[in-house]
Design an enzyme around this catalytic site. Structure first.
Site, PDB file in Angstrom:
ATOM      1  N   GLU A 101       0.810  -1.219   0.000  1.00  0.00           N
ATOM      2  CA  GLU A 101       0.000   0.000   0.000  1.00  0.00           C
ATOM      3  C   GLU A 101       0.843   1.270   0.000  1.00  0.00           C
ATOM      4  O   GLU A 101       0.333   2.359  -0.278  1.00  0.00           O
ATOM      5  CB  GLU A 101      -0.927   0.012   1.218  1.00  0.00           C
ATOM      6  CG  GLU A 101      -2.041  -1.028   1.181  1.00  0.00           C
ATOM      7  CD  GLU A 101      -3.103  -0.713   0.140  1.00  0.00           C
ATOM      8  OE1 GLU A 101      -3.126   0.416  -0.379  1.00  0.00           O
ATOM      9  OE2 GLU A 101      -3.906  -1.609  -0.174  1.00  0.00           O
ATOM     10  N   GLU A 145       7.339 -22.005   7.722  1.00  0.00           N
ATOM     11  CA  GLU A 145       7.655 -21.157   8.872  1.00  0.00           C
ATOM     12  C   GLU A 145       8.728 -21.775   9.767  1.00  0.00           C
ATOM     13  O   GLU A 145       9.355 -21.079  10.568  1.00  0.00           O
ATOM     14  CB  GLU A 145       6.408 -20.866   9.694  1.00  0.00           C
ATOM     15  CG  GLU A 145       5.880 -22.015  10.523  1.00  0.00           C
ATOM     16  CD  GLU A 145       4.807 -21.542  11.495  1.00  0.00           C
ATOM     17  OE1 GLU A 145       4.983 -21.799  12.692  1.00  0.00           O
ATOM     18  OE2 GLU A 145       3.814 -20.924  11.056  1.00  0.00           O
TER      19      GLU A 145
END
Length: 298
Positions: free
Chosen positions: A83, A114
């Site tokens: 953004e 992960e």
């Protein structure tokens, strides 16, 4: 930290029978728990402010802001990073989001990603991490190997590091130079850290990136003066930004924007200082792009 002792893995008594209540009551329980999240973030505001100052100092010196996470945490970092270019007109590489498992993991679970310490290090190597950069490790549990290894590697290079987690004393918190640890308590659905913990992380990331952009001159008053007009809505927003900043008419704002190739900062200085586009841009360049400095010092 033992898994069963982590706050984010605890059982929430408020939702112990959430599977037996009405839909409305279900929503109320979730909403009541969500209300506690901003208060948890409020308690760590000094830590967030310290991180913003460090991030700004590094970025001002040519560094980047790098988010590193797995699962929800990684996706939140990518969301925040993506953004920044349209909102603040920065280059896409200034704020970077990295997720365990790579691009595929944005929409899909990648088994074991992960847990890969090597993955965290390699992802940072692949973007040519340097000591000028800031690495923000994001992990609700605070125990994600991908993130911990990435933070360790970043510190070895001399990077400034920030760890965001929701468990006190976690490995992420102790590995990073700066720890931001909003304690949101047990989740409505036990262990579902995409809920309150994810919300807390999003609020913190909002502050980190927004604080960086404000301190970098990307905001004048509360206006996003470096917004890039990539669609009709943003073209209209640009006009409104120039109007609100200067008090001019929509017609004057549009004319100024056209004259300066739709750069809000330049248009604002043109109107307020009665300058042509070239001179307005020159003065902004002389003051590092800060409208306030152009107005206050000239």
């Amino acid at each position: 930290m033992q898994f069963e002792k982590m706050i984010t893995e605890g059982s929430n008594t408020a939702s112990a029978e959430i599977d037996r209540v009405s839909t409305l009551e279900m929503c109320r329980i979730i909403n009541d728990e969500d209300k506690t999240v901003p208060l948890a973030v409020e308690r760590v505001l000094p830590d967030i402010a310290a991180a913003i100052d460090v991030i700004h100092a590094q970025v001002s010196g040519g560094g980047r802001l790098i988010y590193l996470g797995a699962g929800t945490s990684g996706r939140l970092g990518i969301l925040d990073a993506s953004e920044c270019p349209p909102t603040y007109g920065v280059k896409p590489g200034l704020v970077v989001g990295l997720i365990a498992g790579g691009e595929y993991a944005i929409q899909h679970a990648v088994e074991g990603a992960e847990d890969s310490r090597e993955g965290g290090v390699n992802d940072l190597k692949n973007i040519n991490l340097t000591a000028q950069d800031v690495v923000v490790g994001i992990a609700a549990s605070g125990r994600t190997p991908y993130v911990i290894a990435g933070l360790e590697y970043a510190r070895q290079l001399g990077c400034r590091t920030v760890g965001i987690s929701c468990n006190p004393g976690s490995a992420v918190s102790t590995t990073a130079e700066f720890a931001i640890t909003p304690i949101v308590g047990a989740e409505v659905v036990t262990g579902s850290s995409r809920m309150k913990a994810g919300t807390a992380q999003k609020l913190v990331l909002n502050m980190l990136s927004t604080g960086l952009m404000i301190k970098s001159g990307k905001v004048f008053g509360n206006l996003m003066v470096d917004v890039v007009a990539t669609n009709e809505k943003l073209h209209v927003r640009q006009v409104n930004i120039v109007k609100n900043a200067t008090g001019c008419s929509a017609e004057q704002a549009e004319a100024a924007l056209i004259a300066c190739e739709r750069n809000c900062k330049t248009a604002i200085v043109m109107v307020l200082k009665n300058l042509d586009a070239a001179e307005a841009k020159k003065r902004l360049d002389q003051h590092g792009g800060f409208i306030r400095q152009v107005l206050d010092k000239e």
